[in-house]
Scaffold this active site. Structure first.
Site, PDB file in Angstrom:
ATOM      1  CG  HIS A  48     -91.337  51.573 -69.909  1.00  0.00           C
ATOM      2  ND1 HIS A  48     -90.997  50.403 -69.295  1.00  0.00           N
ATOM      3  CD2 HIS A  48     -90.271  52.401 -69.690  1.00  0.00           C
ATOM      4  CE1 HIS A  48     -89.799  50.496 -68.750  1.00  0.00           C
ATOM      5  NE2 HIS A  48     -89.336  51.708 -68.972  1.00  0.00           N
ATOM      6  NE  ARG A  49     -89.612  50.561 -65.075  1.00  0.00           N
ATOM      7  CZ  ARG A  49     -89.966  49.293 -65.257  1.00  0.00           C
ATOM      8  NH1 ARG A  49     -91.223  48.935 -65.043  1.00  0.00           N
ATOM      9  NH2 ARG A  49     -89.084  48.394 -65.657  1.00  0.00           N
ATOM     10  CE  LYS A 108     -87.096  51.836 -71.837  1.00  0.00           C
ATOM     11  NZ  LYS A 108     -86.055  51.894 -72.875  1.00  0.00           N
ATOM     12  CG  ASP A 166     -86.624  50.707 -62.869  1.00  0.00           C
ATOM     13  OD1 ASP A 166     -86.367  51.931 -62.932  1.00  0.00           O
ATOM     14  OD2 ASP A 166     -86.024  49.862 -63.547  1.00  0.00           O
ATOM     15  CD  GLU A 205     -86.540  54.169 -69.293  1.00  0.00           C
ATOM     16  OE1 GLU A 205     -86.404  52.969 -69.530  1.00  0.00           O
ATOM     17  OE2 GLU A 205     -86.297  54.647 -68.159  1.00  0.00           O
ATOM     18  CG  ASN A 229     -84.584  56.050 -73.859  1.00  0.00           C
ATOM     19  OD1 ASN A 229     -83.453  56.246 -73.407  1.00  0.00           O
ATOM     20  ND2 ASN A 229     -85.649  56.575 -73.310  1.00  0.00           N
ATOM     21  CG  ASP A 254     -85.627  48.838 -73.661  1.00  0.00           C
ATOM     22  OD1 ASP A 254     -86.031  49.690 -74.478  1.00  0.00           O
ATOM     23  OD2 ASP A 254     -85.221  49.121 -72.520  1.00  0.00           O
TER      24      ASP A 254
END
Length: 433
Positions: A391-392, A417, A319, A347, A96, A53
């Protein structure tokens, strides 16, 4: 764990203990890069996150003619141009990275010259992430923005023209829209006001933006929770050196790992004076049974007590609240995560993805329009988890390695990311077998 396999099998048999130093926060890093570019003097950014990112933001600023010097892996010097862009190309490819797309869209609408036009585009998922509310708000005051594909979504063409005045925006979709306006409006020739409508999501990220703008010499008056007054003709002032806090969202995985495994883990890079709202994930692990200690620039979490299910409103920290979902697999009772409708425009559709992957472990999951109810497995199953290039999702499901069945994670490298070293650190601290 230098190069991650396509599928990573994890099982931990000992508590997660020791010390970990967080990488820089993505939210702070990308804001700092843009704010530094808007200064007229150089800014040296310390503890910079180097990830997919931030690479997208750095590439975009380079394409706009901003000088960037990578002094070392975590230090970048930005030669500010005061928003006087000299575009080297006409298309900014932003992948993204929502923290690049949204603020650049607003700032360019405020600063591009009449003869400058730029296209902002991204990867296939970015073309599914809405920007309509932000574009509509900018269009209220003559911004030159047009859609080049599906209405309401990137790619968009921006050609400046934004005028000062009264702006309003629905705050229920993404706080990034609000942050984008707060960064852009002080650059206009006249004074502006901004009114927020709806149920505001991720309020701490708005507060983060206001705090950072203040660090760069920008004045914004908070009239009420829903309204701001923004004086125009403001110039950003270089702070000289600027330290990027550790990633509080990333800290949530380590907090949860200690709570689940019964370890004691000191997390360095965020502390009692953090400007990030996600540090409030400490409340989650504390309510569930872990002990939490705060220091100036660190947090220590110690597990050991049986974890208890909680009912949690995740609107303020969407998040970090994702981390509660796999944590709930290890708690007694049914955990509720509520008020997280905006998971669906991240995402991936995180509500649907999380429900699908949690069920693979044997858990019982109810998915609503803006909530999940999670009851732990009666009998654990080994899950091979899909991560949806998110990623999460990858980092959250690493926590399932503490189960009797372990877990396999597809495409673990997607964590690059925001946290490229995550699985190396996880292996070091959690002694994977």
């Amino acid at each position: 764990m230098s190069k991650l396999p396509d599928t990573l099998r994890l099982q931990s048999v000992v508590p997660c203990s020791g010390e970990v130093t967080l990488p820089g926060s993505k939210s702070i890093a990308n804001r700092a890069l843009l704010l530094a570019a808007l200064c007229r003097q150089p800014v040296v950014l310390h503890n910079m996150l180097r990830s997919d990112d931030t690479a997208r933001m750095m590439d975009a600023l380079n394409a706009l003619g901003v000088g960037l010097t990578v002094d070392n892996h975590t230090q970048v010097t930005v030669a500010g141009c005061g928003g006087r862009w000299k575009p080297q190309q006409q298309v900014l490819q932003l992948g993204n990275a929502g923290t690049a797309m949204r603020p650049l869209l607003a700032v360019l609408a405020a600063t591009l010259n009449d003869d400058q036009q730029l296209r902002l585009d991204g990867d296939p998922r970015m073309r599914e992430r809405p920007v309509k509310d932000l574009v509509d708000s900018l269009a209220q005051q003559q911004a030159g923005i047009s859609y080049l594909g599906q209405q309401g979504y990137p790619p968009v063409e921006v050609c400046g023209g934004l005028q000062a005045g009264h702006f309003s925006i629905d705050g229920s979709v993404s706080s990034q829209f609000i942050s984008a306006l707060l960064i852009a409006l002080p650059l206009l020739a006249g004074d502006s006001s901004l009114t927020l409508t709806g149920n505001i999501v991720s309020r701490p990220y708005i507060d983060l933006t206001l705090a950072m703008l203040d660090d760069f010499g920008v004045r914004i008056d908070t009239v009420s929770e829903q309204e701001f007054f923004i004086p125009g003709k403001q110039s950003l002032r270089s702070p000289g050196d600027y330290f990027v806090e550790g990633d509080a969202s990333g800290a949530s995985y380590w907090m949860a790992a200690a709570a689940i495994s019964g370890g004691s883990l000191t997390i360095k890079g965020v502390g009692k004076d953090s400007i990030q709202g996600d540090v409030d994930f400490t409340e989650v692990v504390s309510r569930m049974g872990a002990d939490v200690e705060f220091f100036a620039n660190a947090i220590r979490v110690t597990g050991g007590q049986p974890l208890q299910a909680i009912d949690f409103d995740g609107n303020a920290i969407p998040d970090a609240s994702m981390t509660l979902a796999p944590l709930a697999l290890f708690a007694k009772g049914t955990t509720a995560i509520r008020n997280v409708a905006n998971w669906r425009v991240k995402e991936t559709d995180r509500l649907a993805a999380m429900a699908t992957e949690l069920r693979k472990t044997g858990a019982t999951v109810e998915e609503g329009s803006d909530y999940l109810l999670i009851t732990p497995p009666e009998r654990w199953q080994h899950a091979t988890v899909d991560t949806y290039d998110d990623h999460r999702m990858a980092m959250c499901f690493a926590l399932a390695s503490f189960s009797p069945a372990g877990v396999s994670i597809n495409d673990p490298a997607c964590c690059a990311k925001t946290y490229p070293q995550f699985f190396s650190e996880f292996s070091r601290l959690c002694h994977l077998t």
